[in-house]
Write a protein that holds these residues in place. Structure first.
Motif, short mmCIF file in Angstrom:
data_model
loop_
_atom_site.label_atom_id
_atom_site.label_comp_id
_atom_site.label_asym_id
_atom_site.label_seq_id
_atom_site.Cartn_x
_atom_site.Cartn_y
_atom_site.Cartn_z
N PHE A 142 44.22 46.92 44.46
CA PHE A 142 43.72 45.85 43.59
C PHE A 142 43.49 46.38 42.18
CE2 PHE A 142 40.21 43.01 42.07
CZ PHE A 142 40.97 41.86 41.99
N LEU A 143 42.99 47.61 42.06
CA LEU A 143 42.76 48.18 40.74
C LEU A 143 44.08 48.40 40.00
CD1 LEU A 143 39.88 50.76 41.35
CD2 LEU A 143 39.77 48.54 40.19
N LEU A 146 45.25 45.04 38.72
CA LEU A 146 44.55 44.63 37.51
C LEU A 146 45.02 45.44 36.30
CD1 LEU A 146 40.89 44.15 38.80
CD2 LEU A 146 42.58 42.38 38.28
N ASP A 147 45.21 46.73 36.52
CA ASP A 147 45.56 47.61 35.41
C ASP A 147 47.01 47.39 34.95
OD1 ASP A 147 45.06 49.73 33.56
OD2 ASP A 147 46.26 51.02 34.84
N GLY A 150 47.42 42.55 35.63
CA GLY A 150 46.37 41.71 35.05
C GLY A 150 46.11 41.99 33.58
N ARG A 151 46.12 43.26 33.19
CA ARG A 151 45.83 43.63 31.81
C ARG A 151 46.90 43.09 30.85
NH1 ARG A 151 42.31 47.28 30.38
NH2 ARG A 151 42.31 48.29 32.43
N SER A 180 47.24 33.64 41.35
CA SER A 180 47.83 34.96 41.11
C SER A 180 49.30 35.04 41.51
CB SER A 180 47.04 36.03 41.89
OG SER A 180 45.69 36.03 41.50
#
Length: 441
Positions: A142-143, A146-147, A150-151, A180
């Protein structure tokens, strides 16, 4: 489609026309990111992909549009990729949906993915490259999501997409998972570009927002990279705008165990005159001359174009054997058919169990009852009506008419001892399968 036909189409397409022009002439060109740039890029071999989520164990007629478009890219000398959404199927694309899809198990998705890959390779041949986004999304934390994704994604742009706005305004709303979905599809394009050099994504017109998200993400991840393109094809609709490819029983499936070749053939041969030319142009690779000729002959030879459509597509998807069985079944089941039991096989009848009312009866029980009882089991009429019908000589066993009255079923009525076709009049027909029990009967 035979290899010699594909080879001749390939030579003609590469020598005379750009694939974009071919798609346009076939009614398979919708919105493009930049038509002129795609035309220019297509002068050299391109790598193009189309995605399919394994939400069922068979593709359907609407999906087939994407495969036909890819086939045109193939014959024009381009390399095609099919992406199976092993990860995105667990979320569900909100595009065109009024509510969230039911959650599917990982086992079901894997089983569906295997089947769809087999279907794709059967239709497009061994040269197609089939990939599954579970291979690169499945291990994404998940990180990392996002990185990496998502970013580089703007919420404002995501909210403005039609698939999102329509669901946000609906009573069911939109879950974060569905919201998403476009990010994962965007990541698919970025990954395929980075890994394989894919520079064009194609898809249905309802996928435009998701496809554009892929272009945007890839550009942010690699600002100095190649220009990526998108191209949509219109959804399959009738002349009055209704979605084509649905029956009372659901989708028009491409796999024979989901929809028999006979039912597939029957669905197509019932196409309206206003739709048949469009369907020939979009769903087949017949030359334009053949399609124009079929359109002209419609006035003098009703259903000639529909027969051409049904025979061509049934042959393309189910082979010569599938077409032959479809034509045979059509002859057997048409009202008032004169084909008798000598022209009907047990194998043919057993292939029609999804197309007719069917009842399974123990052999001992079956040989102790009459045709009237069988017709009642199949719900082909009410008792009083069937009694009168049989008195009038309109009962049928394996298309052979009973002259008058009722009679018991005999072993001789069973084709190869397995099955028989019965009829209440010329139109209402059903199948009786025999169930043998172990031990004495």
């Amino acid at each position: 489609m035979g290899r010699s036909v594909i080879r001749s189409l390939s030579v003609a397409a590469r020598e005379s026309r750009n694939v974009v022009e071919v798609l346009s002439s076939r009614g398979l060109l919708g919105h493009t990111s930049n038509r002129e740039k795609i035309v220019e890029a297509a002068k050299s071999p391109m790598k193009v992909y189309c995605g399919f989520d394994p939400t069922a164990d068979s593709l359907h007629l609407g999906n087939y549009l994407g495969l036909v478009a890819l086939k045109w890219f193939q014959v024009c000398g381009h390399e095609v990729f099919c992406l199976i959404g092993g990860s995105t199927a667990r979320i569900g694309d909100p595009s065109g949906k009024s509510g969230e899809r039911p959650i599917m198990s990982a086992q079901s998705i894997e089983r569906n993915s295997i089947r769809i890959e087999q279907s794709i390779k059967r239709i497009l041949g061994r040269s197609v490259k089939v990939v599954n986004n579970l291979d690169w999304v499945g291990n994404l934390s998940f990180l990392d999501f996002l990185d990496t994704i998502g970013r580089n994604s703007r919420v404002g742009s995501m909210l403005n997409r039609e698939s999102v706005r329509s669901r946000l305004e609906s009573p069911t709303g939109l879950s974060f998972a569905e919201f998403s979905y476009q990010l994962l599809q965007a990541y698919d394009y970025a990954h395929l570009h980075e890994t394989y050099g894919v520079t064009l994504q194609i898809g249905g017109s309802d996928q435009l927002g998701n496809m554009q998200a892929g272009v945007d993400l890839a550009k942010k991840l690699k600002p100095e990279g190649e220009t990526l393109h998108t191209l949509t094809f219109p959804l399959l609709t009738t002349a009055d705008g209704k979605k084509y490819g649905k029956t009372e029983r659901g989708a028009v499936w491409l796999e024979a165990d989901r929809l028999s070749p006979y039912s597939f053939y029957q669905y197509l041969i019932q196409a309206q005159d206003a739709d048949v030319t469009n369907l020939l142009r979009k769903l087949t690779m017949l030359p334009e001359e053949s399609i124009s000729k079929a359109q002209e002959e419609l006035l003098e030879a009703p259903f000639s174009a529909q027969r051409l459509l049904a025979e061509t597509l049934t042959r393309d998807l189910h082979g010569e054997d599938g077409l032959a069985s479809s034509l045979r079944a059509t002859d057997v089941l048409k009202p008032g058919s004169r084909l008798d039991r000598s022209q009907i096989s047990a194998e043919l009848l057993l292939s029609l169990t999804s197309d007719l009312p069917v009842v399974t009866v123990k052999r001992k029980v079956l040989l102790e009852i009459s045709l009237k009882s069988v017709l009642l089991m199949l719900k082909l009429g009410k008792r009083s009506g069937l009694e009168q019908l049989l008195r009038d000589g309109h009962g049928y066993i394996n298309n052979e008419r009973l002259e008058a009255g009722d009679r018991r079923i005999s072993e001789d009525d069973l084709l190869e001892g397995q099955v028989m076709l019965v009829g209440a009049g010329k139109k209402k027909k059903g199948l009786v399968r025999v169930k043998d029990e172990p031990g004495p009967q």
